[in-house]
Design an enzyme around this catalytic site. Structure first.
Site, PDB file in Angstrom:
ATOM      1  N   ASP A   1       0.844  -1.199   0.000  1.00  0.00           N
ATOM      2  CA  ASP A   1       0.000   0.000   0.000  1.00  0.00           C
ATOM      3  C   ASP A   1       0.879   1.248   0.000  1.00  0.00           C
ATOM      4  O   ASP A   1       1.950   1.231   0.600  1.00  0.00           O
ATOM      5  CB  ASP A   1      -0.828   0.017   1.298  1.00  0.00           C
ATOM      6  CG  ASP A   1      -2.321   0.013   1.050  1.00  0.00           C
ATOM      7  OD1 ASP A   1      -2.729  -0.464  -0.013  1.00  0.00           O
ATOM      8  OD2 ASP A   1      -3.056   0.474   1.925  1.00  0.00           O
TER       9      ASP A   1
ATOM     10  N   PHE B   1       7.899   2.000  -0.685  1.00  0.00           N
ATOM     11  CA  PHE B   1       8.874   2.201   0.386  1.00  0.00           C
ATOM     12  C   PHE B   1       9.497   3.603   0.396  1.00  0.00           C
ATOM     13  O   PHE B   1      10.121   4.001   1.371  1.00  0.00           O
ATOM     14  CB  PHE B   1       9.999   1.152   0.356  1.00  0.00           C
ATOM     15  CG  PHE B   1       9.526  -0.247   0.628  1.00  0.00           C
ATOM     16  CD1 PHE B   1       9.147  -0.636   1.900  1.00  0.00           C
ATOM     17  CD2 PHE B   1       9.466  -1.175  -0.398  1.00  0.00           C
ATOM     18  CE1 PHE B   1       8.716  -1.935   2.155  1.00  0.00           C
ATOM     19  CE2 PHE B   1       9.025  -2.471  -0.174  1.00  0.00           C
ATOM     20  CZ  PHE B   1       8.652  -2.858   1.107  1.00  0.00           C
TER      21      PHE B   1
ATOM     22  N   HIS C   1       9.874  -9.354   5.597  1.00  0.00           N
ATOM     23  CA  HIS C   1       9.599  -7.944   5.311  1.00  0.00           C
ATOM     24  C   HIS C   1      10.505  -7.064   6.180  1.00  0.00           C
ATOM     25  O   HIS C   1      10.859  -7.451   7.304  1.00  0.00           O
ATOM     26  CB  HIS C   1       8.120  -7.658   5.625  1.00  0.00           C
ATOM     27  CG  HIS C   1       7.620  -6.354   5.098  1.00  0.00           C
ATOM     28  ND1 HIS C   1       7.787  -5.164   5.787  1.00  0.00           N
ATOM     29  CD2 HIS C   1       6.964  -6.044   3.957  1.00  0.00           C
ATOM     30  CE1 HIS C   1       7.243  -4.183   5.089  1.00  0.00           C
ATOM     31  NE2 HIS C   1       6.736  -4.685   3.971  1.00  0.00           N
TER      32      HIS C   1
END
Length: 220
Positions: A65, A78, A187
């Site tokens: 997102d 990012f 992640h």
């Protein structure tokens, strides 16, 4: 449908733009921008594509997102605008970069410099409502960005796909791993970075692969 996007992408994605789901998605997104605060700014929705033409793509980094707080999102996963404090995941990316190849943590979290070298910084969902993470999920963006990944896999060879976290790794099914190099790890979020993101060496592995395949490495 006439979508304002870089010309080489427009050529390979035009069939997607003409599909009913994309027309419906466009109507939804326009309405959201009209009635709500939405990020990134409308002119930057396709920033990842405009900074990294289809013919230039060497590396694909998949996010989920856009950032949903003011001033952060500018269409690259990012990445944040110049002068914006690094979100925790981005700071961890820079820490791994320092550990992996000795690159000092930069002054700015703007990753446009990566995009301009051939890194497609692709979020699965390209818009979000302010303060509401995931507000635009399930509206059609995922179908579109899945098509982007599939088309890259089918039409190009020797790409590096960086899949960080379970969501990004779920996209591996769209990639022909006999033709591309797929890197997987945890992640960079503080919740998972110490469970396999730190020490993944993805930046040096990417450049090793590019070099072996006769491509210019990325100046991370």
């Amino acid at each position: 449908m006439n979508v304002k996007i870089e010309s080489s992408w427009k050529e390979v994605l035009q069939t997607e733009f003409d599909k009913p789901y994309f027309v419906k998605l466009t109507d939804f997104v326009r309405d959201e921008y009209k009635h709500c605060k939405v990020y990134p700014p409308a002119g930057l929705i396709f920033n990842a594509f405009n900074l990294c033409p289809f013919n230039n793509v060497k590396v694909v980094l998949i996010g989920q997102d856009p950032y949903h707080e003011p001033g952060q999102a500018h269409g690259l996963c990012f990445s944040v605008n110049d002068g914006v404090q690094f979100p925790p995941s981005l700071l961890n990316i820079f820490k791994e970069l320092k550990s992996d190849i000795g690159k000092d943590i930069p002054q700015s979290g703007n990753l446009s410099r990566w995009a301009e070298q051939g890194v497609l910084l692709l979020n699965a969902t390209l818009t979000v409502r302010e303060h509401q993470a995931g507000a635009h999920q399930g509206k059609g963006w995922e179908e579109f960005t899945d098509a982007v990944i599939r088309i890259l896999s089918e039409k190009k060879d020797g790409l590096v796909f960086m899949l960080w976290g379970s969501y990004a790794q779920s996209k591996a099914k769209l990639i022909d791993e006999s033709r591309h190099y797929v890197l997987r790890s945890a992640h960079p979020s503080p919740l998972s970075a110490y469970r396999g993101f730190f020490g993944n060496h993805h930046f040096s592995l990417t450049n090793d692969y590019l070099s072996k395949n006769g491509k210019t490495i990325i100046n991370w």
